[in-house]
Design an enzyme around this catalytic site. Structure first.
Site, PDB file in Angstrom:
ATOM      1  CG  HIS A 121      -1.622   1.293   1.463  1.00 61.55           C
ATOM      2  ND1 HIS A 121      -2.644   1.751   0.671  1.00 61.55           N
ATOM      3  CD2 HIS A 121      -1.422   2.263   2.398  1.00 61.55           C
ATOM      4  CE1 HIS A 121      -3.048   2.938   1.115  1.00 61.55           C
ATOM      5  NE2 HIS A 121      -2.322   3.263   2.159  1.00 61.55           N
ATOM      6  CG  ASP A 165       7.708  16.905 -26.593  1.00 60.76           C
ATOM      7  OD1 ASP A 165       7.775  16.600 -25.398  1.00 60.76           O
ATOM      8  OD2 ASP A 165       7.177  16.173 -27.444  1.00 60.76           O
ATOM      9  CD1 TRP A 191       6.998   3.445   4.364  1.00 62.12           C
ATOM     10  CD2 TRP A 191       8.068   4.229   2.578  1.00 62.12           C
ATOM     11  NE1 TRP A 191       7.369   4.731   4.633  1.00 62.12           N
ATOM     12  CE2 TRP A 191       8.027   5.249   3.558  1.00 62.12           C
ATOM     13  CE3 TRP A 191       8.692   4.508   1.354  1.00 62.12           C
ATOM     14  CZ2 TRP A 191       8.588   6.505   3.362  1.00 62.12           C
ATOM     15  CZ3 TRP A 191       9.255   5.768   1.170  1.00 62.12           C
ATOM     16  CH2 TRP A 191       9.196   6.745   2.160  1.00 62.12           C
ATOM     17  CB  SER A 244      11.318   5.589 -13.848  1.00 60.80           C
ATOM     18  OG  SER A 244      10.266   6.504 -13.900  1.00 60.80           O
ATOM     19  CB  SER A 245      12.598   8.994  -9.955  1.00 64.67           C
ATOM     20  OG  SER A 245      11.394   8.447  -9.541  1.00 64.67           O
ATOM     21  CG  HIS A 271      11.970  14.369   5.784  1.00 65.02           C
ATOM     22  ND1 HIS A 271      10.872  13.987   6.511  1.00 65.02           N
ATOM     23  CD2 HIS A 271      11.804  15.692   5.545  1.00 65.02           C
ATOM     24  CE1 HIS A 271      10.096  15.027   6.727  1.00 65.02           C
ATOM     25  NE2 HIS A 271      10.639  16.075   6.152  1.00 65.02           N
ATOM     26  CD  GLU A 273       9.771   9.940  -2.783  1.00 65.65           C
ATOM     27  OE1 GLU A 273      10.816  10.216  -3.390  1.00 65.65           O
ATOM     28  OE2 GLU A 273       8.694   9.680  -3.345  1.00 65.65           O
ATOM     29  CE1 TYR A 320       8.521  18.492   3.865  1.00 69.82           C
ATOM     30  CE2 TYR A 320      10.904  18.495   4.039  1.00 69.82           C
ATOM     31  CZ  TYR A 320       9.664  18.579   4.624  1.00 69.82           C
ATOM     32  OH  TYR A 320       9.562  18.747   5.978  1.00 69.82           O
ATOM     33  CB  SER A 371       0.770  28.392  -6.328  1.00 74.28           C
ATOM     34  OG  SER A 371       1.390  28.121  -5.102  1.00 74.28           O
ATOM     35  CG  HIS A 418      11.987  14.516  11.582  1.00 68.75           C
ATOM     36  ND1 HIS A 418      11.896  15.720  10.929  1.00 68.75           N
ATOM     37  CD2 HIS A 418      11.373  13.639  10.772  1.00 68.75           C
ATOM     38  CE1 HIS A 418      11.265  15.568   9.801  1.00 68.75           C
ATOM     39  NE2 HIS A 418      10.943  14.313   9.668  1.00 68.75           N
ATOM     40  CG  HIS A 419      11.560  10.044   9.424  1.00 70.49           C
ATOM     41  ND1 HIS A 419      10.248   9.851   9.070  1.00 70.49           N
ATOM     42  CD2 HIS A 419      11.973  11.142   8.753  1.00 70.49           C
ATOM     43  CE1 HIS A 419       9.884  10.782   8.206  1.00 70.49           C
ATOM     44  NE2 HIS A 419      10.907  11.579   8.005  1.00 70.49           N
ATOM     45  CB  THR A 475       5.204  25.022   5.739  1.00 71.83           C
ATOM     46  OG1 THR A 475       6.367  24.216   5.590  1.00 71.83           O
ATOM     47  CG2 THR A 475       4.002  24.261   5.231  1.00 71.83           C
ATOM     48  CE  LYS A 532       4.416  27.091  -1.631  1.00 67.56           C
ATOM     49  NZ  LYS A 532       5.235  27.910  -2.509  1.00 67.56           N
ATOM     50  NE  ARG A 579       3.711   3.418  10.598  1.00 66.76           N
ATOM     51  CZ  ARG A 579       4.523   4.084   9.761  1.00 66.76           C
ATOM     52  NH1 ARG A 579       5.563   4.753  10.236  1.00 66.76           N
ATOM     53  NH2 ARG A 579       4.309   4.099   8.476  1.00 66.76           N
TER      54      ARG A 579
END
Lengths: 274, 268, 524
Positions: free
Chosen positions: C72, C102, C137, C167-168, C251, C253, C255, C266, C300-301, C326, C329, C448
């Site tokens: 998931h 293009d 994950w 790919s990324s 982390h 990732e 953002y 925006s 922080h993880h 943040t 924004k 969790r």
């Protein structure tokens, strides 16, 4: 409870369970915040959380109110011509500085709490908790080094009055009011020693010996669970800590020393090294 | 719009799909190497092939890449273009490679600076010793730096339209790269410890191994550049690929210098 | 079906397969994201079914549960959010917004896309073969090691992530080159729409973060299959090192996923307030500083893995600082509305939902940033609530906002407005009922990634499952609406959303008539 009840049935049973566990230290249904606090660490954590929560609610409310007001005041039907202004330096400066001040108001107590948690006072007792797939092994090196396993009581034979999935056969036992140093390690994969009522959590890392501490203020049985995914029975690896008065604890130690085998320090360090 | 439309369903869209499928097949080849039983009746032949399975997996990728580069090089030769964009792309690619090697170096430095966390009193953990840095590794350094100088000179000559000198410079650089790879392989085969002997050999062989792989890719790029220089006999058709190859080669050079400093010189 | 029709159909499949047109590839990405999202959503529906009441009633055992939560998470991150926001909208609108014909490398663009479905096949294979990848994950060893998960599943997951990573990186290189080199004359960097900025910054982050994941996975693969000892304590390795590497990628990732969402919001807030975005330079700098800070907050993880006071204090402070850009924004979006001329269209509705829900997720993020408090929150449902507020209610709202906003531009057709509103309100209520009670569960101490929970957690879990039913039903409504609107939607008027500030709405001969796809139909 184990069947595939309907939603309505589920609600009813939820209410009943609520009543059953109303006095226990286990989580209760419809609880919306922290459960019992049995240590000063947990009380301090709750205080910090409430402090941040208050600020957070204010921020969310501010954003929601501003958006709501903008929708009312500046909707196209009432305000057909949009303003051309795109810069207001003082305003932008303000909303950059204001959060910094708010964060400062959070950071100060937060670092105090962190320092309190990190600074382990002189311990009167050391207990080792070692994570295994899927049980905990507690040993008492200060009391002769006896060790025993703490395994979840099978759901079919949970002792009366004890919660399913949280009850264990042998609890970790600590004296009330004493500073207890808890050393945590693992013999296989990463686990996490998590005891919400005491505000305690630290990973059980293979190859490392982590340390934390607690001082339980109130006698009672407290429940927690392994809190890092550890394989097949991750859901079934509870932690139960029983806090008792010092004389009772001393009696328990005398009894435990005869009942449980001694695990030498060498065995433990071999386990850590493994 | 009309230009966009002609590209749709055009031939050049086939090669990317072929490369994607080849990469998938390569991943499958890796999987076959690790878990032959997954592939049923093929398991026997996979066991016989061993690591050659990876080579078999690389083959379609190699073919597709070659075909694609031939197909697009024709297009490019017809339209002299601004190479600013491709230059950005190469810098971006090298930046991501830097991040990759930075992670490997971070792992090494983490163990080298705090060996006690891993239970070692020194780093490299006794009795493992790296080769004497002032022997083979120094020779490798000299060889690789020399090849870097050759590439730089070849690139310069190409810009000055002296394509013959340029081709010679590239060829010498490729040859030196080959010598480097040969010496590295010899060092690996003579090493007293193997990949499985703990965390030090693991990180040592993985990092130097990935560097060697990048040397091989660099040699491939230099070979394409040399081929183009010899065939095109002008800077127009071969200029850009030579630039790419030389940048890449300098990057590979720089990684080796850091490897030499950290993994060899500092460790001993 | 006549022979001609049949031939045309085949040709159009080939056209989709071999297309290098940025709009067609964008459409492929979006279609792929919708399919992957449906799959990931179906898995989450199954998970909520299991969690609706105590006991293990549906999953076979804990391992298959763990494999499901892993699938998931990975599917939603790598095959739904990223392909939709970056691959889908990025491909469609970055070239149009900057006036490029293009993408810089149309062929690489195609390669970047086609790696993803193949990678997803590999990932689904890992779920079907053997016991599945039961690690979450984050793939922490030793659980993900050869002793913890002996089957082929983890290797397949690693290979799938390698393919997705390639790919990324390829598409990131493509975006960076396109944006830096292919802007039409006189479009300065600080004149680009914020969506283009967000894709540029996300791509730069991808270039630096993805290879670190690749390195960590390569080491894990070596540990598993070649007897390496990178993370194996028996050989002197340290599992904590993997955590550091993983979160150094993980982390940023987060953002990478949320910045393009910011960009879309925006564009929409500005358009439907009928004025350019307020404080544009500040918005760009805010995104850039979020990206930069994103690389120095990873630990922080890891507040509870056993690190000392100093690192925890540093990562607490660094994480909290992210609230400043943040906040800039959020305030700038409100300021754009303030004094504007607001039309509460369907995309605007989603955008406002995003702003409020993201603010909720942001404030719980500040709670979690405090290492001291994290001792009782780490790995609990509070964390699950937090990251679903920023991803499920944040990034996903932005995807729907962008989808409704650009649907007329992408298809030439209109969707029924009332369905869009119904979809929003059902999804809004559903996701909040689903995820808000998880805060309570987390505070109460529910870990969790457990398949069965103590009975005291029943109440809110049941409510959450009810919310999931509504959220999934509204997604089904969206799919039906999509299927109907694609074929029968009313032709979209040229000025469907009123005057635009960006170029993707400029005159386009193809806009005049409804069509299934932009380039493909014309080519086929």
């Amino acid at each position: 409870m184990r069947g595939r009840g309907t939603v309505v049935l589920g609600f009813v049973s939820a209410m009943m369970l609520d009543a059953r566990h109303g006095l226990a230290q286990a989580p209760a249904n419809w609880q919306t915040s922290f459960g019992v606090s049995a240590s000063e660490t947990k009380e301090r954590i709750v205080a910090l959380h409430d402090h941040i929560l208050l600020i957070g609610v204010c921020i969310v409310a501010l954003v929601a109110i501003l958006i709501g007001f903008a929708l009312l005041r500046f909707r196209a039907s009432r305000h057909p011509t949009a303003s051309k202004v795109t810069r207001m330096p003082w305003l932008e400066f303000g909303w950059t500085i204001a959060p910094v001040l708010v964060l400062g108001a959070i950071a100060a107590p937060s670092l105090q709490l962190l320092a309190y948690e990190s600074d382990i006072p002189d311990a009167q007792l050391t207990i080792k908790a070692s994570g295994h797939q899927w049980f905990w092994r507690y040993s008492y090196p200060d009391n002769g080094g006896f060790a025993y396993d703490s395994i979840m009581s099978p759901p079919a034979s949970v002792p009366a009055g004890e919660p399913r999935l949280l009850a264990v056969d042998n609890r970790m036992v600590v004296p009330v009011g004493a500073v207890v140093r808890i050393q945590v390690t693992s013999s296989d994969v990463v686990h996490s020693f998590f005891m919400p009522a005491l505000g305690l959590q630290i990973y059980a890392m293979p190859g490392r010996l982590n340390e934390t501490w607690t001082r339980v203020e109130k006698p009672g049985v407290y429940y927690g669970q392994c809190n890092q995914i550890c394989g097949l029975n991750h859901s079934f690896m509870p932690i139960a800590i029983e806090a008792m008065a010092q004389p009772d604890f001393d009696a328990w130690v005398r009894d435990a020393a005869t009942r449980y085998p001694v695990v030498s320090a060498a065995t433990i360090s071999a386990q850590v090294a493994k | 719009m009309s230009k966009t439309v002609t590209e749709v369903g055009g031939t050049d869209g086939r090669w990317p799909v072929a490369i994607a499928v080849s990469l998938f097949l390569l991943a499958c080849a890796g999987l076959a190497l690790f878990h032959p039983s997954l592939f049923g009746t093929l398991a026997g032949s996979i066991a016989v092939l061993g690591p050659l399975v990876i080579a078999a997996g690389l083959l379609p990728l190699f073919i597709a890449l070659t075909a694609w580069s031939r197909a697009t090089s024709g297009e490019r030769a017809n339209s002299p273009q601004n190479t600013f964009g491709p230059r950005i792309a190469i810098i971006a690619l090298i930046a991501s490679e830097v991040a990759f090697f930075a992670a490997l170096f971070a792992v090494y430095l983490r163990y080298a600076i705090y060996p006690e966390i891993a239970g070692f009193s020194s780093w490299p953990p006794t009795p493992m010793r790296p080769d004497d840095p002032w022997g083979g590794p120094l020779l490798n350094t000299v060889i690789l730096v020399a090849s870097g100088v050759c590439v730089a000179a070849a690139h310069d000559w190409l810009l000055k339209e002296r394509w013959q000198l340029s081709a010679i410079g590239l060829t010498v650089a490729i040859a030196l790269g080959g010598v480097f790879v040969g010496l590295q392989l010899r060092e690996f085969s003579l090493a007293s410890v193997g990949f499985r002997d703990g965390v030090y050999p693991s990180i040592f062989f993985l990092t130097t191994g990935f560097h060697g792989l990048h040397v091989a890719i660099g040699m491939l790029l230099l070979s394409i550049a040399a081929y183009r220089v010899i065939r095109a006999r002008s800077a127009g058709g071969a200029g850009f690929i030579t630039t790419v190859a030389s940048w890449y080669w300098h990057f590979v050079d720089a990684v080796w210098l850091l490897l030499f400093a950290v993994f060899y010189a500092w460790a001993s | 079906m006549s022979t001609t029709e049949h031939r045309r159909e085949c040709r159009s499949i080939a056209a989709w397969l071999f297309t290098t047109d940025h709009k067609a590839i964008g459409t492929l990405y979006l279609g792929f994201a919708i399919m992957a999202g449906t799959l990931g959503g179906a898995i989450s529906g199954y998970m909520r079914l299991e969690l609706a009441q105590p006991g293990m009633d549906y999953v076979v055992n804990g391992q298959s549960w763990n494999a499901l939560i892993t699938a998931h998470g990975l599917i939603m991150i790598f095959y739904m959010v990223m392909p939709a926001l970056i691959g889908g909208f990025g491909n469609w609108f970055v070239p149009l917004m900057i006036g490029a014909r293009d993408m810089a490398f149309p062929g690489l663009n195609s390669l970047g896309f086609w790696l993803l479905p193949l990678s997803l096949i590999m990932l689904i294979g890992s779920l079907l073969v053997g016991d599945g990848t039961g690690t979450g994950w984050s793939l922490y060893p030793p659980l993900s090691g050869i002793d913890g998960q002996p089957g082929p599943s983890v290797d397949m997951t690693i290979l799938a992530l390698h393919l997705a990573g390639i790919s990324s990186v390829i598409s990131a290189i493509n975006f960076v080159t396109t944006i830096l080199n292919m802007r039409e004359d006189r479009l300065p960097l600080f004149g680009m729409p914020l969506f283009v900025w967000s894709i540029l910054i996300s791509s730069l982050m991808l270039l630096l973060a993805m290879p670190v994941l690749a390195a960590a996975l390569a080491m894990l693969l070596a540990d598993r299959n070649f007897g390496g000892a990178f993370f194996d304590p028996a050989g002197g390795g340290d599992p904590m090192l993997f955590m550091n590497l993983f979160w150094f990628f993980g982390h940023p990732e987060v953002y990478i996923m949320i910045l393009p969402a910011f960009g879309i919001i925006s564009q929409i807030v500005s358009r439907f307030s009928r004025r350019p975005i307020f404080g544009y330079p500040g918005m760009v700098l805010a995104m850039a500083s979020i990206a930069a800070l994103g690389f120095i907050v990873w630990a922080h993880h890891m507040f509870t893995v056993g690190v000392g006071f100093a690192p925890r204090a540093f990562f607490t402070l660094a994480s909290m600082v992210i609230a400043v850009p943040t906040g800039i924004k959020v305030f700038a979006w409100i300021a754009t509305m303030w004094g504007g001329s607001i039309r509460l269209t369907v995309p605007m509705l989603w955008a406002l939902g995003f702003i409020i829900m993201f603010t909720v997720g942001g404030t719980t993020g500040i709670v979690l940033a405090n290492a001291g408090a994290d001792q009782v929150l780490h790995n609990t449902y509070y964390v699950v609530a937090h990251f679903h507020y920023v991803l499920s209610l944040g990034a996903t709202y932005a995807i729907f906002a962008g989808f409704y906003y650009w649907f007329p531009r992408m298809t030439g057709r209109m969707f029924p407005e009332w369905v869009g509103r119904l979809h929003f309100w059902c999804f809004f209520i559903g996701t909040n009922v689903l995820f808000f009670p998880m805060h309570f569960l987390g505070l109460a101490g529910m870990p969790r990634r457990i398949a069965d929970y103590p009975d005291g957690f029943l109440g809110w879990n049941m409510i959450a499952s009810l919310g999931a039913v509504l959220a999934l039903a509204s997604t089904l409504l969206f799919l039906v609406m999509l299927a109907v609107s694609l074929r029968r939607g009313a032709p979209a008027p040229r000025d469907v959303w009123g005057p635009a500030f960006t170029h993707e709405w400029d005159d386009d001969p193809e806009m005049a008539r409804p069509r299934g796809t932009a380039g493909v139909e014309a080519g086929a």
